[in-house]
Design a protein around this motif. Sequence first.
Motif, mmCIF file in Angstrom:
data_model
loop_
_atom_site.group_PDB
_atom_site.id
_atom_site.type_symbol
_atom_site.label_atom_id
_atom_site.label_comp_id
_atom_site.label_asym_id
_atom_site.label_seq_id
_atom_site.Cartn_x
_atom_site.Cartn_y
_atom_site.Cartn_z
ATOM 1 N N TYR A 134 -9.499 2.011 8.469
ATOM 2 C CA TYR A 134 -8.076 2.336 8.356
ATOM 3 C C TYR A 134 -7.512 2.103 6.949
ATOM 4 N N HIS A 153 -2.119 1.581 12.004
ATOM 5 C CA HIS A 153 -2.793 2.880 12.152
ATOM 6 C C HIS A 153 -3.727 2.937 13.363
ATOM 7 N N ASP A 478 -6.331 7.619 13.193
ATOM 8 C CA ASP A 478 -5.395 7.819 12.083
ATOM 9 C C ASP A 478 -6.021 7.288 10.794
#
Length: 488
Positions: A134, A153, A478
């Motif tokens: 991340y 995230h 993400d």
Amino acid sequence: MRVGAACICDKRGLAVQFFDTIFNYINDLTWGWALVPFLVVIGVFFTAASGFVQFRFFKRMFGVLWGDEDGDPSKISAREALFVSVGGRVGGGNIAGVAVAITAGGPGAVFWMWAIALVGMCSGLVEATLAQAYKRTEPNGDYRGGPAQAIIHGLGENYRWLALIYAVCLIAAFAIGFNAFQGNTVAGAEADSLGIPRYVTGIVLAAATGFIVFGGIHRIAKVSDVIIPIMAFGYIGMALVVMLINITALPAVLWDIVANALGIREAVAGGIGAAVSNGLRRGLFSNEAGLGSAPNVAATAYVRHPVSQGITQSFSVFIDTMIICSCTAFVILLGDVYQPGQEGVDGVILTQQSIVDHLGAWAQYYLTAAIFLFSFSSIIYNYYLGENALDFMTDKPSALQILRVVIIAIVFIGAVAPGATAVFNFSDPMMGILAVVNLLALMMLFPIALRLINDFRGQLAAGIKRPVFDPKKFPDLDTDPTAWPDAK
């Protein structure tokens, strides 16, 4: 006037006492009874669920030393990230903490330090893998990440409050509290062995800290790449000399460690319980596996796959406890200074007297130099943890400059005022909250870490020697595609 001054002093004393009570209460709720077993159970679970990944990839750990992950020279390399994290993990706990564990828990405490390190290697791998997955690319091309970013995230914006708690505790515990203690440790050692006034050590240490922290993560990485190998290999070399001198006594010491750990022979009051509790606690304090600190550094490295840096940080735990802490343990247990059951012995003094017992009076000056390097490497590591947390909280450049000045001042104050560090007793409870937050996030994000580990394994099974992370294979995550330039 005297009455008024007395009232002010009384109010200040009551305020200090009030906050001290609060911090002790938090410390009891975390480290007192819940956190250590929680860390152990989570580490065992991660180890079993991942198929003992830290042992399967053990041979690959050494590749980072030869530059297997080297790539873009403008980035922080995997080896530089390793040495920065080793510099942070290796500190006073490796010199004084091991001695305290042996004094309180007997030789058996060393066995349980080893045990928690082998389990903690997996926790370190998991948290570093998630920090890498991340991480984000900064405007200057550097990478930044850590548990706070992984929470946002990985778990979503609804958990921003959890990430903020983590960031505040990281600054309070490491950047402020622990740096005051590091400055105090160095100044005390220099004053006791060399007679150098505390303010002189404080000025030198503060100036050196300022030079490094104003250079940012690249200067921190470059300095660590030089001083950490010198620090580690020098200390290991000294311990090897001691072991060679006492080679015939080594088998008996190893048997004492195992016998006391398993209750076959009782060395201190409390027996096996004292050995287990002191060994586990000191091991966790030393290697920081699962506490959420080292992933902040792990995220800065350029690697081809998140698991690659996870393996590297697992190696960092191994170096800290299985090698450096073992060196201190053997130096103490092979000597005549340590007596089972002795109480009230200062950890640094026991280690120093043991080294002098083996090698002569000159060795105390060697240990003083080692303490300086150990503590200085921890200071710059602690500073970066604070910088990373602050970057998460605000993007104002002025805030970073203020933090740097504060850190330099904290190091100086810790060095020149022996009693002042009592003000920073909030460090342990803050680290307790930090660890709880990190462990909660790790438990929720572990399925993602396991997917990344399986992807890494799958590529190895397919004959790919250096697996590459491709964000397109994980569209539900993400991630920042710009942080993975090697992806197809």
